[in-house]
Design an enzyme around this catalytic site. Structure first.
Site, PDB file in Angstrom:
ATOM      1  N   HIS A  47       0.845  -1.211   0.000  1.00 21.19           N
ATOM      2  CA  HIS A  47       0.000   0.000   0.000  1.00 21.19           C
ATOM      3  C   HIS A  47       0.877   1.258   0.000  1.00 21.19           C
ATOM      4  O   HIS A  47       0.593   2.220  -0.715  1.00 21.19           O
ATOM      5  CB  HIS A  47      -0.875   0.058   1.263  1.00 21.19           C
ATOM      6  CG  HIS A  47      -1.896  -1.037   1.394  1.00 21.19           C
ATOM      7  ND1 HIS A  47      -1.961  -1.880   2.472  1.00 21.19           N
ATOM      8  CD2 HIS A  47      -2.926  -1.404   0.582  1.00 21.19           C
ATOM      9  CE1 HIS A  47      -2.976  -2.706   2.341  1.00 21.19           C
ATOM     10  NE2 HIS A  47      -3.582  -2.457   1.198  1.00 21.19           N
ATOM     11  N   LYS A  60     -16.448  -6.899   5.831  1.00 27.15           N
ATOM     12  CA  LYS A  60     -15.173  -7.626   5.668  1.00 27.15           C
ATOM     13  C   LYS A  60     -14.610  -8.069   7.013  1.00 27.15           C
ATOM     14  O   LYS A  60     -13.557  -8.712   7.054  1.00 27.15           O
ATOM     15  CB  LYS A  60     -14.142  -6.744   4.949  1.00 27.15           C
ATOM     16  CG  LYS A  60     -14.386  -6.632   3.460  1.00 27.15           C
ATOM     17  CD  LYS A  60     -13.104  -6.321   2.712  1.00 27.15           C
ATOM     18  CE  LYS A  60     -13.308  -6.462   1.216  1.00 27.15           C
ATOM     19  NZ  LYS A  60     -12.127  -6.079   0.451  1.00 27.15           N
ATOM     20  N   ARG A  95      -1.824  -5.971  -8.434  1.00 28.91           N
ATOM     21  CA  ARG A  95      -0.676  -6.821  -8.161  1.00 28.91           C
ATOM     22  C   ARG A  95      -0.541  -7.866  -9.254  1.00 28.91           C
ATOM     23  O   ARG A  95       0.258  -7.761 -10.149  1.00 28.91           O
ATOM     24  CB  ARG A  95      -0.832  -7.498  -6.792  1.00 28.91           C
ATOM     25  CG  ARG A  95      -0.641  -6.559  -5.633  1.00 28.91           C
ATOM     26  CD  ARG A  95      -1.220  -7.093  -4.371  1.00 28.91           C
ATOM     27  NE  ARG A  95      -2.676  -7.104  -4.426  1.00 28.91           N
ATOM     28  CZ  ARG A  95      -3.459  -7.395  -3.417  1.00 28.91           C
ATOM     29  NH1 ARG A  95      -2.945  -7.760  -2.272  1.00 28.91           N
ATOM     30  NH2 ARG A  95      -4.769  -7.355  -3.535  1.00 28.91           N
ATOM     31  N   SER A 152      -2.782  -8.098   2.708  1.00 24.10           N
ATOM     32  CA  SER A 152      -3.068  -7.994   4.141  1.00 24.10           C
ATOM     33  C   SER A 152      -3.603  -9.325   4.658  1.00 24.10           C
ATOM     34  O   SER A 152      -3.302  -9.736   5.780  1.00 24.10           O
ATOM     35  CB  SER A 152      -4.108  -6.892   4.394  1.00 24.10           C
ATOM     36  OG  SER A 152      -3.658  -5.660   3.898  1.00 24.10           O
TER      37      SER A 152
END
Ligand code: ADP
Length: 160
Positions: free
Chosen positions: A18, A42, A91, A129
């Site tokens: 990030h 989430k 990514r 993460s």
């Protein structure tokens, strides 16, 4: 020319991936708003305040950056802040489908706002993460993925 961009995300917790995207965006836009989503669905490990606090600490000293929390639709928040650009990180190919869907949905909701994708340095292109939380719970050394205070916070939560 629009100078304000928003980088939205859950940041649960912030990683060097990030931060890499934040630094790249900060080079391009005069004002970068890192918008931390509430995202209760989430079930984030860290509270909104903790997530905001960690990004503030990790980006301390970088100019032209504001870290805020937000709830609701990102395009509405962008309009409120007069931002015409959303930044997202790409990514691997695996990010593409989800990010593509989200960008097109946001475009449908707000055709005046563009999503711009930035790629991190290749050494962060596999970093997530989610995986970090798994690795932290197993006691892995995370020093090449997150700042040390984030590693400590992860281990305090997952291996008290
Ligand atoms: P979200 O719940 O919105 O996906 P994340 O915090 O997981 O929130 O990710 C926010 C954005 O940062 C997404 O665009 C994601 O693809 C990107 N991102 C996450 N990890 C990395 C990384 N290692 N390198 C580059 N971009 C990343």
């Amino acid at each position: 020319m629009c100078q304000v961009a928003i980088y939205p995300g859950t940041f649960d917790p912030v990683t060097y991936g990030h931060i890499d995207i934040i630094k790249r965006a900060q080079e391009i836009f005069s004002d970068l708003i890192v918008a931390v989503a509430h995202n209760p669905h989430k079930k984030p490990l860290f509270s909104l305040k903790e997530r905001v606090g960690m990004i503030k600490k990790a980006t301390n000293g970088l100019k032209g950056i504001e870290i805020v929390e937000f709830d609701g639709l990102v395009v509405e928040y962008a309009r409120k802040r007069k931002a015409k650009v959303l930044i997202r990180g790409l990514r691997m190919l695996s990010d593409f489908e989800y990010e593509f869907q989200m960008a097109l949905t946001n475009r449908k909701l707000a055709s005046d706002i563009e999503t711009i994708f930035l790629m991190p340095h290749e050494s962060y292109s596999y970093l997530s993460s989610k995986l970090l939380k798994e690795a932290a719970s197993l006691g892995a050394d995370l020093s090449s993925f997150v700042p040390d205070f984030v590693e400590k916070a992860l281990k305090n939560k997952l291996r008290p």
